[in-house]
Write a protein that holds these residues in place. Structure first.
Motif, PDB file in Angstrom:
ATOM      1  N   VAL A  88       0.846  -1.196   0.000  1.00  0.00           N
ATOM      2  CA  VAL A  88       0.000   0.000   0.000  1.00  0.00           C
ATOM      3  C   VAL A  88       0.880   1.243   0.000  1.00  0.00           C
ATOM      4  CG1 VAL A  88      -1.896   1.214   1.130  1.00  0.00           C
ATOM      5  CG2 VAL A  88      -1.646  -1.262   1.448  1.00  0.00           C
ATOM      6  N   CYS A  89       0.673   2.112  -0.976  1.00  0.00           N
ATOM      7  CA  CYS A  89       1.324   3.429  -0.979  1.00  0.00           C
ATOM      8  C   CYS A  89       0.298   4.444  -0.483  1.00  0.00           C
ATOM      9  CB  CYS A  89       1.800   3.806  -2.378  1.00  0.00           C
ATOM     10  SG  CYS A  89       3.094   2.731  -3.026  1.00  0.00           S
ATOM     11  N   VAL A  90       0.411   4.812   0.786  1.00  0.00           N
ATOM     12  CA  VAL A  90      -0.563   5.718   1.376  1.00  0.00           C
ATOM     13  C   VAL A  90      -0.120   7.158   1.139  1.00  0.00           C
ATOM     14  CG1 VAL A  90       0.516   5.754   3.670  1.00  0.00           C
ATOM     15  CG2 VAL A  90      -1.942   6.182   3.442  1.00  0.00           C
ATOM     16  N   ALA A  91      -1.081   8.019   0.846  1.00  0.00           N
ATOM     17  CA  ALA A  91      -0.766   9.407   0.514  1.00  0.00           C
ATOM     18  C   ALA A  91      -0.371  10.192   1.755  1.00  0.00           C
ATOM     19  CB  ALA A  91      -1.963  10.071  -0.159  1.00  0.00           C
ATOM     20  N   VAL A  92       0.733  10.921   1.639  1.00  0.00           N
ATOM     21  CA  VAL A  92       1.118  11.900   2.649  1.00  0.00           C
ATOM     22  C   VAL A  92       1.040  13.253   1.953  1.00  0.00           C
ATOM     23  CG1 VAL A  92       3.566  11.446   2.141  1.00  0.00           C
ATOM     24  CG2 VAL A  92       2.939  12.677   4.217  1.00  0.00           C
TER      25      VAL A  92
END
Length: 387
Positions: A88-92
């Protein structure tokens, strides 16, 4: 573990195997695929999500409530694992917009939280730094994120103004956000209005963001491009990924430049975008200009989108599954998902219950990191939910 009534999608375009019995040993290695009875289970490569952006809403369920990132991530991790997502590439968010509920100070805090929690989570968590080029503090926030975490996998460049939003008309933008935020349409315009001075800095910031991505060896993406000119500007800066191109002509330009086109799985599931004039995933897939699907804001949409695209004839299931697994994995350079006898699984097991998918298990490189129950029971979907 022996599972009966399984449809196996090996990945990499390999033919789908239906009505199978599969055997998985204690090390998570697939030891056998044999003939079996029909059933509702699917064994597919684990999804690799390049863009999940729902933490703002999860952290602030009420106007006066702000939850700790670790508290939210621990639960979101279980949701993503149940949704069959291995990475998972979670948005920052590298921007400051209080009316949107976004605080720029949260960016390095989230980066540090991911760095600390990642070893114990079910999914492989990475960061996708969303950099708002019109924000004066965005570059400082990006540098802080890069200093706090080794898990930044993507950086995307966003230019949010009245002229460059995801809506085709100003009227649509006003209507959507006034309803979403509970404010007047005039207040919506205030949020999106950018001064000429700040607008002139956008090109300079685009170059600086690209330089940082290049220096750290991180994939760079453009975002919400409506025209071929927008695509060319991102590509000239060094972007190799075009996220959410809003029109077919923009997506075609990205393809012609050799960029990877990423679209949202919720668009495929819903059959529409937030703006009536925007590109539909089914049309993009049919036109050969969609390379990857991401969850955008809804983890459960990834595997469901593959079933929807198969059902509506936009793509065969084997191809649709690659859009959410093997293709995005290649972009990130992470462990390749796939299913082969003799190899450790990086895979998801789900049960199709009518039009709903229920996650049963997730393996990452042979290690089972999620299980709804020790061995899925052979309950037919018709007993759970009518088709």
């Amino acid at each position: 573990m022996k599972l009966e009534g399984v449809t196996v999608v090996p990945g990499y375009g390999a033919p789908v195997i239906t009505d199978a019995t599969v055997t998985i040993d204690d090390q998570g290695v697939l030891t056998q695929i044999g003939a079996g009875p029909p059933g509702e289970l699917y064994l597919v490569p684990a999804a690799v999500d390049l863009h999940l952006d729902n933490l703002v809403e999860r952290r602030r369920p009420r106007a006066t409530v702000a939850l700790e990132p670790a508290t939210v991530l621990a639960v979101l991790d279980a949701e993503c694992a149940a949704a069959g997502i291995g990475t998972v590439c979670v948005a920052v968010r590298c921007e400051d917009s209080p009316r949107k509920g976004i605080a720029i100070a949260d960016a390095p805090v989230l980066a540090q939280t991911i760095e600390r929690l990642a070893p114990v989570l079910a999914c492989d968590w990475r960061l996708h730094a969303r950099v708002e080029l019109t924000d004066d503090g965005a570059l400082t926030a990006l540098r802080a994120v890069l200093a706090k975490s080794t898990r930044v996998a993507m950086i995307s460049m966003i230019e949010t103004t009245l002229a460059r939003s995801r809506f085709a008309t100003l009227a649509e933008l006003r209507e959507f956000y006034s309803a979403d935020w509970g404010v007047s349409e005039a207040e919506v315009e205030d949020v999106f209005r950018v001064s000429p001075e700040r607008d002139r800095l956008v090109a300079q910031r685009r170059t600086e963001v690209a330089d940082l991505a290049r220096a750290h060896g991180i994939t760079l993406a453009s975002h919400d491009d409506r025209t071929p000119e927008h695509i060319r500007a991102g590509h000239a800066a060094g972007a190799t990924v075009a996220e959410f191109p809003l029109t077919l002509t923009a997506a075609e330009q990205a393809r012609d430049l050799g960029m990877t086109v990423v679209l949202g799985a919720p668009n495929a599931v819903r059959g529409r975008s937030t703006s009536s004039a925007n590109l539909l995933v089914a049309d993009a897939v049919r036109a050969g200009v969609c390379d990857v699907l991401c969850s955008d804001y809804l983890p459960s949409s990834l595997h469901l989108a593959t079933q929807v695209l198969d059902a509506n004839g936009a793509a065969e299931l084997a191809h649709a599954v690659d859009l959410i697994s093997t293709r995005p994995a290649a972009i990130l350079g992470v462990s390749q998902p796939g299913i082969a006898v003799g190899a450790p699984l990086t895979a998801a097991l789900y049960r199709r219950c009518g039009t709903t998918l229920v996650g049963e298990a997730l393996w990452r490189q042979g290690r089972q990191t999620f299980a709804r129950m020790p061995v899925p029971s052979p309950v037919a979907s018709t007993e759970l939910l009518p088709r």
